[in-house]
Design an enzyme around this catalytic site. Structure first.
Site, PDB file in Angstrom:
ATOM      1  N   GLY A  15       0.866  -1.331   0.095  1.00 36.94           N
ATOM      2  CA  GLY A  15      -0.141   0.049  -0.094  1.00 36.94           C
ATOM      3  C   GLY A  15       0.748   1.316   0.142  1.00 36.94           C
ATOM      4  O   GLY A  15       0.399   2.265   0.760  1.00 36.94           O
ATOM      5  N   ARG A  72     -17.058 -14.399  -7.326  1.00 38.18           N
ATOM      6  CA  ARG A  72     -16.336 -13.015  -7.652  1.00 38.18           C
ATOM      7  C   ARG A  72     -17.702 -12.154  -7.368  1.00 38.18           C
ATOM      8  O   ARG A  72     -17.590 -11.062  -6.746  1.00 38.18           O
ATOM      9  CB  ARG A  72     -16.238 -12.974  -9.089  1.00 38.18           C
ATOM     10  N   ASN A 118      -7.316   3.874 -11.081  1.00 37.83           N
ATOM     11  CA  ASN A 118      -6.286   2.561 -11.044  1.00 37.83           C
ATOM     12  C   ASN A 118      -4.963   3.555 -11.168  1.00 37.83           C
ATOM     13  O   ASN A 118      -5.013   4.314 -11.995  1.00 37.83           O
ATOM     14  CB  ASN A 118      -6.666   1.457 -11.726  1.00 37.83           C
ATOM     15  N   HIS A 120      -1.207   1.928 -12.855  1.00 37.17           N
ATOM     16  CA  HIS A 120      -0.862   0.628 -13.508  1.00 37.17           C
ATOM     17  C   HIS A 120       0.702   1.088 -13.940  1.00 37.17           C
ATOM     18  O   HIS A 120       0.996   2.123 -14.316  1.00 37.17           O
ATOM     19  CB  HIS A 120      -1.473   0.398 -14.788  1.00 37.17           C
ATOM     20  N   LEU A 155      -9.610  -4.182 -19.414  1.00 35.14           N
ATOM     21  CA  LEU A 155      -8.373  -3.970 -18.407  1.00 35.14           C
ATOM     22  C   LEU A 155      -7.476  -2.954 -18.854  1.00 35.14           C
ATOM     23  O   LEU A 155      -6.849  -2.901 -19.756  1.00 35.14           O
ATOM     24  CB  LEU A 155      -7.827  -5.328 -18.224  1.00 35.14           C
TER      25      LEU A 155
HETATM   26  C1  GRF Z   1       2.211  -0.676  -7.795  1.00 38.06           C
HETATM   27  O1  GRF Z   1       3.275  -0.802  -8.723  1.00 38.06           O
HETATM   28  C2  GRF Z   1       0.957  -0.304  -8.725  1.00 38.06           C
HETATM   29  O2  GRF Z   1       1.293   0.403  -9.948  1.00 38.06           O
HETATM   30  C3  GRF Z   1       0.615  -1.683  -9.017  1.00 38.06           C
HETATM   31  O3  GRF Z   1       0.752  -2.510  -7.694  1.00 38.06           O
HETATM   32  C4  GRF Z   1       1.732  -2.015  -7.222  1.00 38.06           C
HETATM   33  C5  GRF Z   1       1.111  -1.584  -5.598  1.00 38.06           C
HETATM   34  O4  GRF Z   1       2.188  -1.166  -4.848  1.00 38.06           O
HETATM   35  N1  GRF Z   1      -0.854  -1.717  -9.627  1.00 38.06           N
HETATM   36  P1  GRF Z   1       1.709  -0.504  -3.557  1.00 38.06           P
HETATM   37  O5  GRF Z   1       1.021  -1.574  -2.767  1.00 38.06           O
HETATM   38  O6  GRF Z   1       1.010   0.684  -3.602  1.00 38.06           O
HETATM   39  O7  GRF Z   1       3.015  -0.146  -2.668  1.00 38.06           O
END
Ligand code: GRF
Length: 202
Positions: A15, A72, A118, A120, A155
Site C-alpha cells: 500500500g 466473484r 487505478n 498501472h 483491463l
Molecule cells: C504498484 O506498482 C501499482 O502500480 C501496481 O501495484 C503496485 C502496488 O504497490 N498496481 P503498492 O501496494 O502501492 O506499494
C-alpha cells in the site's frame, strides 16, 4: 455546502501508493481545500501490510477477503456495500485502486462508473496486465513509467489521467526498474486525484 467527497482506497499489499495519497491528503488538507477525505482503506487480504499503516494514521480499515465468498459476484457485492456506506448526501465515494490485485467484473465497474481509478506500472497503452517491468526490459525499452487511469470494463484501457516516465538504465533488473517507477507513482497518484478534485470545484 457540498457534501464531502469520500475516497475509499482498495489495496492488497504494502500500500505504498495508498500511503502517498493519505499523506498528501493530510499535508495538503484535502478536507478543507477540496472538500474530500480519505474515508477508508479496504483490503481483500488480511495480511496486507498497508492495513496497519492506515490504522496507525487514523484511517478506517476493513478486510473483505475474496476467499470468504463463493464467487466473484458475492465478493464484489460485499465490497460495493462497504464502499457505499462511506458515501454521504447522495454522494457515492470515489474508489481508488492502489495495488488491488483482483480483477473487477463489468457489473462492478459499471456501478462505479466515473469514480473508479487505478494506477498501472507501465506507460499505457503499452504493457497492460502483469509483469510490466520484465516485459519492458525484454522489449528493450529505453523508458518506462506508470499511468493513472480511469477504470473501464477493458483491463488497463480507461482514460489516461497522469503518467510518469523514468529512464531504463544499463544493468537494470526488474526490481531496480520497479523501484524507480514506484517512486514516481507516489507523485502522480496524489496529483491525479488533486486535479480531479480541483476540476470538480469549478
Ligand atoms: C504498484 O506498482 C501499482 O502500480 C501496481 O501495484 C503496485 C502496488 O504497490 N498496481 P503498492 O501496494 O502501492 O506499494
Amino acid at each position: 455546502m457540498r457534501a464531502m467527497q469520500a475516497i475509499v482506497i482498495l489495496i492488497s499489499g504494502g500500500g505504498s501508493n495508498m500511503q502517498a495519497i493519505v499523506r498528501a491528503a493530510h499535508q495538503e488538507d484535502w478536507p478543507a481545500r477540496y472538500g474530500a477525505r480519505i474515508a477508508a482503506v479496504i483490503s481483500n487480504r488480511a495480511d496486507a501490510a498497508g492495513l496497519a499503516w492506515a490504522a496507525a494514521h487514523n484511517v478506517a480499515t476493513r478486510v473483505i477477503a475474496h476467499t470468504d465468498f463463493p464467487d466473484r459476484a458475492a465478493f464484489e457485492a460485499a465490497l460495493a456495500q462497504d464502499i457505499a456506506r462511506h458515501g454521504g448526501g447522495g454522494h457515492p465515494p470515489w474508489v481508488v485502486l492502489a495495488g488491488f490485485m483482483r480483477i473487477l467484473t463489468p457489473a462492478f465497474v459499471q456501478a462505479h462508473s466515473g469514480r473508479l481509478f487505478n494506477i498501472h506500472p507501465s506507460l499505457l497503452p503499452a504493457f497492460t496486465g502483469l509483469h510490466t517491468h520484465a516485459r519492458a526490459l525484454a522489449a528493450g525499452c529505453r523508458f518506462a513509467g506508470a499511468t493513472v487511469h480511469r477504470v473501464t470494463e477493458v483491463l488497463d484501457q480507461g482514460e489516461i489521467l497522469e503518467q510518469s516516465v523514468v529512464p531504463v538504465l544499463p544493468g537494470d533488473s526488474e526490481a531496480s526498474l520497479a523501484a524507480r517507477v514506484l517512486a514516481t507513482e507516489h507523485q502522480i497518484y496524489p496529483r491525479a486525484l488533486r486535479r480531479l478534485l480541483q476540476a470538480r470545484e469549478r
